[in-house]
Design a protein around this motif. Structure first.
Motif, PDB file in Angstrom:
ATOM      1  N   CYS A  59      79.131  -5.176 -26.122  1.00 11.94           N
ATOM      2  CA  CYS A  59      79.277  -3.715 -26.269  1.00 11.94           C
ATOM      3  C   CYS A  59      78.066  -3.095 -26.947  1.00 11.94           C
ATOM      4  O   CYS A  59      77.867  -1.881 -26.870  1.00 11.94           O
ATOM      5  N   LEU A  60      77.281  -3.930 -27.634  1.00 10.85           N
ATOM      6  CA  LEU A  60      76.137  -3.405 -28.386  1.00 10.85           C
ATOM      7  C   LEU A  60      74.798  -3.726 -27.739  1.00 10.85           C
ATOM      8  O   LEU A  60      73.772  -3.192 -28.169  1.00 10.85           O
ATOM      9  N   MET A  61      74.801  -4.601 -26.733  1.00 11.48           N
ATOM     10  CA  MET A  61      73.514  -5.048 -26.176  1.00 11.48           C
ATOM     11  C   MET A  61      73.138  -4.206 -24.964  1.00 11.48           C
ATOM     12  O   MET A  61      73.836  -4.217 -23.939  1.00 11.48           O
ATOM     13  N   PRO A  62      72.033  -3.464 -25.027  1.00 12.01           N
ATOM     14  CA  PRO A  62      71.621  -2.664 -23.868  1.00 12.01           C
ATOM     15  C   PRO A  62      71.070  -3.544 -22.758  1.00 12.01           C
ATOM     16  O   PRO A  62      70.448  -4.576 -23.026  1.00 12.01           O
ATOM     17  N   ILE A  63      71.282  -3.111 -21.528  1.00  8.14           N
ATOM     18  CA  ILE A  63      70.800  -3.928 -20.408  1.00  8.14           C
ATOM     19  C   ILE A  63      69.278  -4.059 -20.438  1.00  8.14           C
ATOM     20  O   ILE A  63      68.726  -5.023 -19.936  1.00  8.14           O
ATOM     21  N   SER A  64      68.597  -3.097 -21.065  1.00 12.01           N
ATOM     22  CA  SER A  64      67.128  -3.175 -21.118  1.00 12.01           C
ATOM     23  C   SER A  64      66.654  -4.391 -21.900  1.00 12.01           C
ATOM     24  O   SER A  64      65.501  -4.809 -21.757  1.00 12.01           O
ATOM     25  N   ALA A  65      67.522  -4.974 -22.729  1.00 11.80           N
ATOM     26  CA  ALA A  65      67.130  -6.139 -23.535  1.00 11.80           C
ATOM     27  C   ALA A  65      67.354  -7.443 -22.785  1.00 11.80           C
ATOM     28  O   ALA A  65      67.118  -8.522 -23.335  1.00 11.80           O
ATOM     29  N   LEU A  66      67.806  -7.355 -21.530  1.00  7.29           N
ATOM     30  CA  LEU A  66      68.288  -8.561 -20.862  1.00  7.29           C
ATOM     31  C   LEU A  66      67.423  -9.049 -19.718  1.00  7.29           C
ATOM     32  O   LEU A  66      67.777 -10.044 -19.087  1.00  7.29           O
ATOM     33  N   ALA A  67      66.327  -8.389 -19.427  1.00  2.61           N
ATOM     34  CA  ALA A  67      65.489  -8.811 -18.305  1.00  2.61           C
ATOM     35  C   ALA A  67      65.065 -10.264 -18.501  1.00  2.61           C
ATOM     36  O   ALA A  67      64.525 -10.626 -19.554  1.00  2.61           O
ATOM     37  N   GLY A  68      65.360 -11.090 -17.511  1.00  3.46           N
ATOM     38  CA  GLY A  68      64.940 -12.491 -17.556  1.00  3.46           C
ATOM     39  C   GLY A  68      65.796 -13.377 -18.440  1.00  3.46           C
ATOM     40  O   GLY A  68      65.475 -14.553 -18.620  1.00  3.46           O
ATOM     41  N   ARG A  69      66.872 -12.848 -18.996  1.00  4.58           N
ATOM     42  CA  ARG A  69      67.716 -13.658 -19.876  1.00  4.58           C
ATOM     43  C   ARG A  69      69.000 -14.068 -19.142  1.00  4.58           C
ATOM     44  O   ARG A  69      69.429 -13.404 -18.202  1.00  4.58           O
TER      45      ARG A  69
END
Ligand code: FES
Ligand code: FES
Length: 151
Positions: A59-69
């Motif tokens: 709920c707190l993690m933006p999708i922008s932080a997830l590229a390649g993860r």
């Protein structure tokens, strides 16, 4: 903007505001409804998933932080479409009452057991303390984690 994220081994292109929480992308765009919206504030753990080996509040993690993860959800723990080891332990211990917290509990337990395959009672209590069950089935949840560790 489109962000490419890997969920349970499959790549997905997510369109939308880069600040969109991962939880919304999982539930509304990818169709994985295991992770739940409880508080939206990082306080209950109902939305817990694993990102690159760490349990996070989706709920707190933006999708922008997830590229390649790499993201793993409770659906990623199924084995041939059937309950995985942790799921089965929760079923066997009848740990769910309303069930709302259980997906997050399973993912928190997965994170714990990946780091410590044979946790003590104290280690389970400490490892699971970030996740809340408003039905109060914590004792059965702890038993389920112990059962999963034994199998
Ligand atoms: S919904 Fe994410 S911590 Fe409660
Ligand atoms: S079983 Fe209802 S919140 Fe945990």
């Amino acid at each position: 903007m489109s962000v490419s994220i890997e969920v349970n081994g499959t790549k997905h292109d997510i369109d939308g505001d880069p600040s969109m929480p991962l939880l919304y992308a999982l539930r509304d765009q990818i169709g994985l409804r295991g992770a739940k919206f409880g508080c939206g504030l990082g306080q209950c753990g109902a939305c817990t998933v694993i990102v690159d080996g760490r349990a996070v509040y989706s709920c707190l993690m933006p999708i922008s932080a997830l590229a390649g993860r790499a993201v793993t959800t409770t659906e990623g723990l199924l084995e041939d479409g059937k309950p995985g080891k942790l799921h089965q332990a929760f079923i066997d211990e009848q740990a769910a009452q309303c069930g709302y917290c259980i997906s997050g509990m399973v993912m928190r337990a997965q994170h714990l057991l990946e780091r410590n395959a044979d946790p003590s009672d104290d280690e389970i209590l400490t490892g699971m303390q970030t996740n809340l069950c408003r039905c109060g089935t914590h004792a059965a949840i702890i038993r389920a984690v112990k059962r999963a560790a034994r199998t």
